[in-house]
Design an enzyme around this catalytic site. Sequence first.
Site, PDB file in Angstrom:
ATOM      1  N   HIS A  51       0.579  -1.312   0.233  1.00  0.00           N
ATOM      2  CA  HIS A  51       0.214   0.268  -0.184  1.00  0.00           C
ATOM      3  C   HIS A  51       1.296   1.391   0.062  1.00  0.00           C
ATOM      4  O   HIS A  51       2.249   1.569   0.803  1.00  0.00           O
ATOM      5  CB  HIS A  51      -0.992  -0.293   0.682  1.00  0.00           C
ATOM      6  CG  HIS A  51      -1.915   0.955   1.198  1.00  0.00           C
ATOM      7  ND1 HIS A  51      -1.600   2.381   2.231  1.00  0.00           N
ATOM      8  CD2 HIS A  51      -2.834   1.306   0.823  1.00  0.00           C
ATOM      9  CE1 HIS A  51      -2.646   3.010   1.362  1.00  0.00           C
ATOM     10  NE2 HIS A  51      -3.480   2.184   1.109  1.00  0.00           N
ATOM     11  N   VAL A  96       1.266   3.578   2.370  1.00  0.00           N
ATOM     12  CA  VAL A  96       1.996   4.677   3.094  1.00  0.00           C
ATOM     13  C   VAL A  96       2.731   3.279   3.440  1.00  0.00           C
ATOM     14  O   VAL A  96       3.665   3.496   3.823  1.00  0.00           O
ATOM     15  CB  VAL A  96       0.559   4.646   3.972  1.00  0.00           C
ATOM     16  CG1 VAL A  96      -0.283   5.309   3.749  1.00  0.00           C
ATOM     17  CG2 VAL A  96       0.332   3.053   4.682  1.00  0.00           C
ATOM     18  N   LYS A  97       2.792   1.912   2.525  1.00  0.00           N
ATOM     19  CA  LYS A  97       3.744   1.005   3.749  1.00  0.00           C
ATOM     20  C   LYS A  97       5.856   1.503   2.845  1.00  0.00           C
ATOM     21  O   LYS A  97       5.934   2.557   1.782  1.00  0.00           O
ATOM     22  CB  LYS A  97       3.447  -0.679   2.992  1.00  0.00           C
ATOM     23  CG  LYS A  97       2.227  -0.927   3.329  1.00  0.00           C
ATOM     24  CD  LYS A  97       2.694  -0.603   5.039  1.00  0.00           C
ATOM     25  CE  LYS A  97       0.990  -1.039   5.440  1.00  0.00           C
ATOM     26  NZ  LYS A  97       0.004  -1.532   4.915  1.00  0.00           N
ATOM     27  N   ILE A  98       6.417   0.900   3.328  1.00  0.00           N
ATOM     28  CA  ILE A  98       7.475   0.964   3.352  1.00  0.00           C
ATOM     29  C   ILE A  98       8.074   0.274   1.634  1.00  0.00           C
ATOM     30  O   ILE A  98       8.587   1.885   1.415  1.00  0.00           O
ATOM     31  CB  ILE A  98       8.594   0.077   4.042  1.00  0.00           C
ATOM     32  CG1 ILE A  98       8.796   0.384   5.404  1.00  0.00           C
ATOM     33  CG2 ILE A  98      10.444   0.387   3.411  1.00  0.00           C
ATOM     34  CD1 ILE A  98       8.486  -1.155   5.844  1.00  0.00           C
TER      35      ILE A  98
END
Length: 384
Positions: free
Chosen positions: A186, A188-190
């Site tokens: 997603h 907002v993930k790394i």
Amino acid sequence: MIPYGRQDIDEADIDAVVKVLRSDWLTQGPSIQEFETTFAVYCGAAHAVAVSSATAGLHLAVKALGLKSGGLLWTVPNTFVATANVALYCGADVDFVDIDPNTYCISVQRLRERLAAVRASGGRLPDIVTVVHFAGQPCEMQEIRRLAKEFGFRVIEDASHAVGAEYMSRKVGSCDHSDLCVFSFHPVKIVTTGEGGMVTTSDPFLATALAELRTHGITRDPQRMESASQGAWYYEMLELGFNYRITDMQAALGCSQMRRLDDFVARRRKLAATYNRELADLPIRLPYQHPDGNSSFHLYPIVVEAEQRARIFAELRSRGIGVNVHYIPVYTQPVYRRLGFEIGYCPSAEAYYAGAISLPLFSRMSDDEQNVVMAAVRDVVLHS
């Protein structure tokens, strides 16, 4: 507004996606296999299967392990609802094990106690335990695996927060202590593919099941078919599967992002170290790092006094600091309350949630942005 998370896209990422858009393959093409191979090598896993989301990955994981009506999955309440929901999709039951008040991950002590108590009472032991590497902090996987062997359950790692994290000097996703490990991409993930996920495993039979289930349960492999192939066009649907495929555009973006994954994690760890140093004197609880792991810091959760949390949260938001809260205990949601769960079921998870605030942390966060966040936190907390 300084957000709590943000994607990090560069020109090479854009070029990789454009290259696919100009190619012959937009889905089910070579970029997907490249992404899977790249990811498996990075994690030290034997197999990786790309899917449309981490939720899809979790659903396929429990299906591949045979979870069905009458089955039982245990997980933690300190997670996004999808971790538990996938068991309900299968008609199975869900129960929750409380968290460790230091790591905010599953409490191995509580898990051990619950398993022993259930066995002693002749109750139903879990078929699957899904552990969650919350905020990028790895769970105590070695002991969890030992308990799995003793009590006969399968282990899924929900590593949606933990790409790039290490446990016992090995990358999360190697599946050294689990059957399957699920990741999220997603924004907002790394690393990101827009939406998307990956499942790793060391078991070739599980890898085959995952790959078939993500495409309607269909195979074109004659050796897997129940009848003789009728020609190159022929396929068979062996299981009732799903359309959980990722596109080649997303896979190309994922491959490009993987080039910088170690840089992303290094920057996050540097930002976390600065928070640790500069906020240490405040009357708040900072994240704990278990000595067996090395967090990738998807999140930087602090804990403030519960009676002050709403005011501090609102004041920080009013100053342009995009704080968030992770997570509302899953069993307190209406769907789970209707299943009989009540407030007080997992006290440590509820105590953490009552004061939790996630501060902004993302790889493109500048030192100046972090200074603004820290100054605002200091002012708001000290003047509460």
